[in-house]
Design a protein around this motif. Sequence first.
Motif, short mmCIF file in Angstrom:
data_model
loop_
_atom_site.label_atom_id
_atom_site.label_comp_id
_atom_site.label_asym_id
_atom_site.label_seq_id
_atom_site.Cartn_x
_atom_site.Cartn_y
_atom_site.Cartn_z
N PRO A 31 0.83 -1.21 0.00
CA PRO A 31 0.00 0.00 0.00
C PRO A 31 0.86 1.26 0.00
O PRO A 31 1.95 1.28 0.58
N LYS A 32 0.36 2.31 -0.63
CA LYS A 32 1.13 3.56 -0.74
C LYS A 32 1.43 4.18 0.62
O LYS A 32 2.45 4.83 0.79
N GLU A 33 0.56 3.96 1.60
CA GLU A 33 0.83 4.54 2.93
C GLU A 33 2.01 3.88 3.63
O GLU A 33 2.54 4.39 4.61
N GLU A 34 2.47 2.76 3.11
CA GLU A 34 3.63 2.07 3.68
C GLU A 34 4.93 2.44 2.97
O GLU A 34 5.98 1.89 3.26
N LEU A 35 4.86 3.36 2.03
CA LEU A 35 6.01 3.70 1.19
C LEU A 35 7.24 4.05 2.01
O LEU A 35 8.34 3.61 1.71
N TYR A 36 7.09 4.84 3.06
CA TYR A 36 8.25 5.30 3.83
C TYR A 36 8.44 4.51 5.11
O TYR A 36 9.30 4.85 5.90
N ALA A 37 7.68 3.49 5.31
CA ALA A 37 7.82 2.68 6.52
C ALA A 37 8.22 1.25 6.14
O ALA A 37 9.40 0.95 6.00
N LEU A 38 7.24 0.41 5.97
CA LEU A 38 7.51 -1.00 5.71
C LEU A 38 8.22 -1.24 4.38
O LEU A 38 9.14 -2.06 4.30
N THR A 39 7.85 -0.52 3.35
CA THR A 39 8.49 -0.69 2.04
C THR A 39 9.97 -0.36 2.10
O THR A 39 10.82 -1.14 1.65
N SER A 40 10.28 0.78 2.70
CA SER A 40 11.67 1.21 2.80
C SER A 40 12.49 0.23 3.64
O SER A 40 13.61 -0.14 3.28
N GLN A 41 11.92 -0.19 4.76
CA GLN A 41 12.64 -1.12 5.64
C GLN A 41 12.89 -2.46 4.95
O GLN A 41 13.97 -3.04 5.07
N THR A 42 11.90 -2.96 4.21
CA THR A 42 12.04 -4.24 3.51
C THR A 42 13.13 -4.16 2.44
O THR A 42 13.96 -5.07 2.32
N LYS A 43 13.15 -3.06 1.69
CA LYS A 43 14.16 -2.89 0.65
C LYS A 43 15.56 -2.80 1.26
O LYS A 43 16.51 -3.40 0.76
N ARG A 44 15.70 -2.04 2.34
CA ARG A 44 17.02 -1.90 2.97
C ARG A 44 17.52 -3.24 3.50
O ARG A 44 18.71 -3.56 3.38
#
Length: 58
Positions: A28-41
């Motif tokens: 979801p777009k609301e996770e862009l700077y939270a879960l998405t970023s953490q998963t990619k890192r």
Amino acid sequence: MTNYKNLEVWKKSMELVREIYLLTKTYPKEELYALTSQTKRAAVSVPANIAEGSGRNY
């Protein structure tokens, strides 16, 4: 010393990174700077650690 890019484990970890990036596009777009970023890192840290470790003489 072998170049880390020739290691099978590094190649597989790069495949993992590609898959994670594709998967996180579906988050979801609301996770862009939270879960998405953490998963990619976390995914990127795997091949980075392999490359760093291969530079040591252990």
